[in-house]
Design a protein around this motif. Sequence first.
Motif, mmCIF file in Angstrom:
data_model
loop_
_atom_site.group_PDB
_atom_site.id
_atom_site.type_symbol
_atom_site.label_atom_id
_atom_site.label_comp_id
_atom_site.label_asym_id
_atom_site.label_seq_id
_atom_site.Cartn_x
_atom_site.Cartn_y
_atom_site.Cartn_z
ATOM 1 N N ASP A 193 10.131 3.600 1.447
ATOM 2 C CA ASP A 193 10.602 3.909 -0.078
ATOM 3 C C ASP A 193 9.901 5.311 -0.221
ATOM 4 N N VAL A 194 10.673 6.331 -0.534
ATOM 5 C CA VAL A 194 10.342 7.597 -0.745
ATOM 6 C C VAL A 194 10.406 7.909 -2.372
ATOM 7 N N THR A 195 9.475 8.117 -2.881
ATOM 8 C CA THR A 195 9.578 8.256 -4.607
ATOM 9 C C THR A 195 8.748 9.465 -4.713
ATOM 10 N N GLN A 196 9.597 10.333 -5.486
ATOM 11 C CA GLN A 196 8.800 11.421 -6.068
ATOM 12 C C GLN A 196 8.398 11.218 -7.337
ATOM 13 N N SER A 228 6.675 25.453 -8.365
ATOM 14 C CA SER A 228 8.158 24.834 -8.093
ATOM 15 C C SER A 228 8.529 24.847 -6.866
ATOM 16 N N GLU A 229 7.804 25.193 -5.777
ATOM 17 C CA GLU A 229 8.185 24.779 -4.354
ATOM 18 C C GLU A 229 7.479 23.369 -3.994
ATOM 19 N N SER A 230 6.633 22.864 -4.566
ATOM 20 C CA SER A 230 6.047 21.555 -4.169
ATOM 21 C C SER A 230 6.425 20.480 -5.004
ATOM 22 N N ALA A 231 6.335 19.441 -4.456
ATOM 23 C CA ALA A 231 6.440 17.944 -5.058
ATOM 24 C C ALA A 231 5.228 16.995 -4.463
ATOM 25 N N LEU A 232 5.354 16.122 -5.435
ATOM 26 C CA LEU A 232 4.319 14.934 -4.689
ATOM 27 C C LEU A 232 5.236 13.614 -4.545
ATOM 28 N N LYS A 281 0.801 -1.264 0.062
ATOM 29 C CA LYS A 281 -0.012 0.014 0.035
ATOM 30 C C LYS A 281 0.933 1.232 0.005
ATOM 31 N N VAL A 282 0.238 2.068 -0.468
ATOM 32 C CA VAL A 282 1.170 3.554 -0.313
ATOM 33 C C VAL A 282 0.504 4.719 0.071
ATOM 34 N N ALA A 283 1.198 5.460 0.747
ATOM 35 C CA ALA A 283 0.653 6.846 1.036
ATOM 36 C C ALA A 283 1.049 8.102 0.263
ATOM 37 N N TRP A 284 0.509 9.174 -0.114
ATOM 38 C CA TRP A 284 0.792 10.127 -0.739
ATOM 39 C C TRP A 284 1.105 11.314 0.005
ATOM 40 N N GLN A 285 2.077 12.291 -0.290
ATOM 41 C CA GLN A 285 2.307 13.395 0.526
ATOM 42 C C GLN A 285 2.624 14.672 -0.713
ATOM 43 N N ILE A 286 2.004 15.756 -0.400
ATOM 44 C CA ILE A 286 2.652 17.101 -1.061
ATOM 45 C C ILE A 286 3.695 17.472 -0.376
ATOM 46 N N PHE A 287 4.801 17.404 -0.677
ATOM 47 C CA PHE A 287 5.975 18.236 -0.332
ATOM 48 C C PHE A 287 6.296 19.631 -0.424
ATOM 49 N N ILE A 288 6.148 20.505 0.580
ATOM 50 C CA ILE A 288 6.515 21.755 0.390
ATOM 51 C C ILE A 288 8.147 21.992 0.894
ATOM 52 N N ASP A 289 8.761 22.966 0.042
ATOM 53 C CA ASP A 289 9.899 23.003 0.385
ATOM 54 C C ASP A 289 10.364 23.818 1.470
ATOM 55 N N ARG A 290 10.333 23.378 2.752
ATOM 56 C CA ARG A 290 10.552 23.921 3.968
ATOM 57 C C ARG A 290 11.757 23.357 4.789
#
Length: 77
Positions: free
Chosen positions: A46-49, A62-66, A21-30
């Motif tokens: 495992d962390v995959t962009q 540009s400051e965010s990534a999934l 199973k997977v969890a999703w995260q929106i990564f904000i560059d902080r």
Amino acid sequence: YDVDCHEALLHTLQQSLKPGKVAWQIFIDRPFSMGFLLMLDDAGFDVTQVEPEELLGLEVDSESALHMHSIRPPAPS
């Protein structure tokens, strides 16, 4: 994320995310965000962009990534 909640969030993911199973995260560059991704890696995730536009049709600034998190399979013995 509130850096004071990282341990609790990691614990929640460890208890609720099952293999496959997977969890999703929106990564904000902080400054503290990368620390949480490193905590996940150290804890066996495992962390995959992924590209949100290709995957979901979403445009992200540009400051965010999934990121997708999953429990790393055990190493062969």
